[in-house]
Design an enzyme around this catalytic site. Structure first.
Site, mmCIF file in Angstrom:
data_model
loop_
_atom_site.group_PDB
_atom_site.id
_atom_site.type_symbol
_atom_site.label_atom_id
_atom_site.label_comp_id
_atom_site.label_asym_id
_atom_site.label_seq_id
_atom_site.Cartn_x
_atom_site.Cartn_y
_atom_site.Cartn_z
ATOM 1 N N ASN A 191 -10.476 -4.550 15.243
ATOM 2 C CA ASN A 191 -9.403 -3.593 14.646
ATOM 3 C C ASN A 191 -10.029 -2.177 15.239
ATOM 4 O O ASN A 191 -10.879 -1.635 14.325
ATOM 5 C CB ASN A 191 -8.952 -3.424 13.490
ATOM 6 C CG ASN A 191 -7.859 -2.586 13.152
ATOM 7 O OD1 ASN A 191 -7.626 -1.518 13.873
ATOM 8 N ND2 ASN A 191 -7.239 -2.392 11.791
ATOM 9 N N ARG A 204 -6.301 -6.252 17.365
ATOM 10 C CA ARG A 204 -5.303 -5.316 16.820
ATOM 11 C C ARG A 204 -5.096 -4.314 17.931
ATOM 12 O O ARG A 204 -5.965 -3.401 17.983
ATOM 13 C CB ARG A 204 -5.430 -4.703 15.411
ATOM 14 C CG ARG A 204 -4.118 -3.999 14.979
ATOM 15 C CD ARG A 204 -4.514 -3.615 13.628
ATOM 16 N NE ARG A 204 -3.284 -2.907 13.354
ATOM 17 C CZ ARG A 204 -3.169 -2.375 12.011
ATOM 18 N NH1 ARG A 204 -3.752 -2.286 11.041
ATOM 19 N NH2 ARG A 204 -1.701 -1.877 11.804
ATOM 20 N N HIS A 246 3.242 -1.452 12.050
ATOM 21 C CA HIS A 246 2.935 -2.271 10.996
ATOM 22 C C HIS A 246 3.699 -3.628 11.226
ATOM 23 O O HIS A 246 3.860 -4.247 10.379
ATOM 24 C CB HIS A 246 3.574 -1.872 9.721
ATOM 25 C CG HIS A 246 2.834 -0.676 9.207
ATOM 26 N ND1 HIS A 246 3.231 0.278 8.458
ATOM 27 C CD2 HIS A 246 1.557 -0.392 9.124
ATOM 28 C CE1 HIS A 246 2.526 1.231 8.127
ATOM 29 N NE2 HIS A 246 1.437 1.117 8.468
ATOM 30 N N LEU A 256 4.049 -0.585 1.824
ATOM 31 C CA LEU A 256 3.843 0.730 1.243
ATOM 32 C C LEU A 256 2.337 1.125 1.044
ATOM 33 O O LEU A 256 1.726 0.367 0.152
ATOM 34 C CB LEU A 256 4.591 0.868 -0.109
ATOM 35 C CG LEU A 256 5.987 0.594 -0.127
ATOM 36 C CD1 LEU A 256 6.610 0.669 -1.777
ATOM 37 C CD2 LEU A 256 6.646 1.539 0.908
ATOM 38 N N GLY A 293 -0.053 4.709 5.330
ATOM 39 C CA GLY A 293 1.108 4.808 6.011
ATOM 40 C C GLY A 293 1.866 3.668 5.475
ATOM 41 O O GLY A 293 1.662 2.828 5.148
ATOM 42 N N ARG A 312 1.863 11.992 5.769
ATOM 43 C CA ARG A 312 2.926 12.248 6.657
ATOM 44 C C ARG A 312 4.415 12.435 6.075
ATOM 45 O O ARG A 312 4.683 11.925 4.981
ATOM 46 C CB ARG A 312 3.147 10.987 7.487
ATOM 47 C CG ARG A 312 2.027 10.887 8.394
ATOM 48 C CD ARG A 312 2.341 9.637 9.284
ATOM 49 N NE ARG A 312 1.219 8.985 10.091
ATOM 50 C CZ ARG A 312 0.940 7.909 9.985
ATOM 51 N NH1 ARG A 312 1.354 6.950 9.262
ATOM 52 N NH2 ARG A 312 -0.349 7.341 10.837
ATOM 53 N N ASP A 364 -3.651 9.861 -2.975
ATOM 54 C CA ASP A 364 -3.753 8.445 -3.355
ATOM 55 C C ASP A 364 -3.090 8.126 -4.674
ATOM 56 O O ASP A 364 -3.001 9.047 -5.440
ATOM 57 C CB ASP A 364 -5.435 8.309 -3.786
ATOM 58 C CG ASP A 364 -5.762 6.716 -4.056
ATOM 59 O OD1 ASP A 364 -5.141 6.252 -5.077
ATOM 60 O OD2 ASP A 364 -6.713 6.542 -3.394
ATOM 61 N N ASN A 368 0.209 -2.636 -5.972
ATOM 62 C CA ASN A 368 -0.512 -2.313 -7.276
ATOM 63 C C ASN A 368 0.145 -1.212 -7.984
ATOM 64 O O ASN A 368 -0.065 -1.029 -9.083
ATOM 65 C CB ASN A 368 -2.027 -1.581 -6.663
ATOM 66 C CG ASN A 368 -2.895 -2.598 -5.872
ATOM 67 O OD1 ASN A 368 -3.255 -3.481 -6.713
ATOM 68 N ND2 ASN A 368 -3.233 -2.406 -4.731
ATOM 69 N N GLU A 398 -3.212 -8.470 7.677
ATOM 70 C CA GLU A 398 -3.055 -8.465 9.038
ATOM 71 C C GLU A 398 -4.093 -9.270 9.738
ATOM 72 O O GLU A 398 -3.919 -9.918 10.822
ATOM 73 C CB GLU A 398 -3.169 -6.864 9.360
ATOM 74 C CG GLU A 398 -1.735 -6.346 9.003
ATOM 75 C CD GLU A 398 -1.744 -4.796 8.777
ATOM 76 O OE1 GLU A 398 -2.441 -4.221 7.878
ATOM 77 O OE2 GLU A 398 -1.234 -4.085 9.416
HETATM 78 P P1 AMP Z 1 -3.433 0.611 2.257
HETATM 79 O O1 AMP Z 1 -3.027 1.837 3.278
HETATM 80 O O2 AMP Z 1 -2.387 -0.490 2.246
HETATM 81 O O3 AMP Z 1 -4.886 0.225 2.231
HETATM 82 O O4 AMP Z 1 -2.936 1.361 0.850
HETATM 83 C C1 AMP Z 1 -3.901 2.397 0.391
HETATM 84 C C2 AMP Z 1 -3.278 2.986 -0.765
HETATM 85 O O5 AMP Z 1 -2.758 2.178 -1.642
HETATM 86 C C3 AMP Z 1 -4.093 4.413 -1.447
HETATM 87 O O6 AMP Z 1 -4.070 5.495 -0.813
HETATM 88 C C4 AMP Z 1 -3.410 4.188 -3.039
HETATM 89 O O7 AMP Z 1 -2.458 5.201 -2.891
HETATM 90 C C5 AMP Z 1 -2.855 3.009 -2.938
HETATM 91 N N1 AMP Z 1 -3.493 2.032 -4.074
HETATM 92 C C6 AMP Z 1 -4.516 1.348 -4.078
HETATM 93 N N2 AMP Z 1 -4.931 0.674 -5.026
HETATM 94 C C7 AMP Z 1 -3.862 1.141 -6.042
HETATM 95 C C8 AMP Z 1 -3.845 1.176 -7.396
HETATM 96 N N3 AMP Z 1 -4.810 0.150 -8.065
HETATM 97 N N4 AMP Z 1 -2.872 1.801 -7.984
HETATM 98 C C9 AMP Z 1 -2.006 2.505 -7.322
HETATM 99 N N5 AMP Z 1 -2.120 2.531 -6.030
HETATM 100 C C10 AMP Z 1 -3.095 2.099 -5.289
#
Ligand code: AMP
Length: 400
Positions: free
Chosen positions: A7, A90, A179, A208, A211, A240, A283, A335, A384
């Site tokens: 990727n 990817r 996605h 979610l 992105g 975004r 985050d 999460n 993925e």
């Molecule tokens: P992804 O782009 O799918 O890897 O998701 C990343 C985002 O997931 C991070 O920026 C967080 O906002 C959220 N995230 C990851 N772990 C947790 C958690 N334990 N609790 C709440 N949000 C989380």
């Protein structure tokens, strides 16, 4: 089969070596700062992470270092590169011409190249990764798995923008969606996990993550999705904005003396929950903690994010004239219990009830709705890389 899943981003490269028989990851890692200096993070299954600083002027050197790590005498997981059976890439954008994963040949390379205009950050990097693998592992089959292809089943009423037709005809301006690998994987897994009949199923997938996008999957095929010509449309994301009145661009440009590309950088990189939380964080771990400590901007960010997800779910229930299952995935979907709870609080009219105890779980497939809920709600981790591995094996076997 040993499948190397690659990727490539503009200055990074993530990889996993997957044994397709067991679907287990033998080794994984990433190359960072390609074109700047270069750092390889490599981790064999069950082993320690190794970090190596090494020059990586282009993706070719990065892949070459990954291959060396895979056959390294001490920490490698292969005796020789002959044991790599295929490479799955990817690829961001396949435009309207690519509707499924494809074995890479000159025609596929030409389409990825043509779509560089639509995916200016990713498609050129994806091509570099493909060319590097072809050069370093000649004769091995390479497969391209596109982020856009799952969404090609959308009907024109979903993908056309209500702007002059000439822009669609001359420049292919339309909704593409992204996605797709995740939406396809998670909707397929949900149909199996929840025991639905694929040919009579209405599934909404909320991917979610940093992105974020959502899709309506009718009988296993994408009927609509929230991202558009680019990943900027739709849900509020980490940085975004998602949907807004396009007139906002001109208004702020005039007030602040900015041009359109500067404004787009703001909408892509300085907006979303990051902006709503007054730059506290993109985050959700930070946002949840701040909200619990009484930070009102963090609360607004989480509420606005969840409200937008709920509104999209409502519109996709209308698009499919019903829904059998709603699935949360991605880092936030898997999460963030507070987001799931807030989203579902708007959906009681569908007869959805949430199992409060289940909402504390994470990291596995589980059902979030109570047994008497009229619509099933599930949480399912996306994968993925595994989806890319599966498509690669299927195409390589079919071509034998
Ligand atoms: P992804 O782009 O799918 O890897 O998701 C990343 C985002 O997931 C991070 O920026 C967080 O906002 C959220 N995230 C990851 N772990 C947790 C958690 N334990 N609790 C709440 N949000 C989380």
């Amino acid at each position: 089969m040993n499948v190397l899943v690659v990727n490539c981003g503009s200055s990074s490269l993530k990889f996993q070596l997957i044994n397709s028989d067991t679907e287990e990851v033998s080794a994984k890692g990433l190359c960072e700062r390609i074109g700047i200096d270069g750092r390889l993070v490599y981790q064999p299954a069950g082993g320690e992470k190794e970090i190596t600083e090494a020059p990586m002027p282009t993706h070719t050197e990065a892949i070459s270092l990954v291959l060396k790590a895979l056959v390294n005498e001490k920490t490698g997981v292969l005796k020789s590169l002959d044991e790599v059976d295929a490479i799955g890439h990817r690829v961001l954008h396949g435009g309207s011409k690519i509707t499924e994963s494809r074995i890479i040949d000159d025609e596929v390379i030409a389409v990825i190249d043509e779509c560089c205009d639509l995916g200016p950050l990713h498609n050129p990097a994806n091509l570099m990764g493909i060319r590097a693998c072809m050069e370093l592992m000649p004769g091995k089959p390479n497969v391209a798995v596109f982020d856009t292809s799952f969404h090609q089943s959308m009907p024109p009423k979903a993908y056309r923008y209500a702007i002059p037709t000439e822009y669609y005809e001359k420049y292919a301006v339309r909704k593409y969606g992204f996605h797709g690998t995740s939406h396809k994987f998670v909707s397929g897994e949900a149909i199996r996990f929840l025991g639905l009949d694929k040919d009579n199923s209405k599934v909404i997938v909320a991917h979610l993550g940093n992105g974020a996008s959502i899709s309506a999957v009718l009988n296993g095929k994408c009927a609509d999705t929230s991202m558009g010509l680019t990943p900027l449309e739709g849900l509020i994301m980490g940085t975004r904005s998602g949907d807004l009145d396009p007139a906002v661009l001109e208004y702020i440009c005039n007030k602040e003396g900015l041009n359109v590309s500067q404004m787009l950088t703001i909408l892509n990189k300085k907006s979303g929950v990051m902006a709503l939380s007054n730059n506290l964080s993109s985050d959700f771990r930070d946002l949840e903690e701040a909200m619990d400590n009484g930070n009102e901007a963090a609360r607004l960010a989480i509420e606005a994010f969840s409200y937008r997800v709920a509104k999209y779910i409502g519109s996709y229930v209308a698009a499919m004239n019903g829904v059998d299952a709603i699935v949360f995935t991605g880092g936030i979907g898997e999460n963030a219990g507070v987001v799931r709870k807030t989203v579902l609080s708007y959906l009681g009219y569908l007869g959805i009830t949430m199992d409060e105890a289940a909402n504390k779980k994470r990291g596995e497939n589980f059902i979030l709705s109570t047994p008497d809920s009229k619509v099933k709600v599930a949480v399912m981790p996306t994968n993925e890389e595994l989806a890319i591995c599966r498509d690669t094996v299927e195409l390589v076997n079919a071509a034998k």
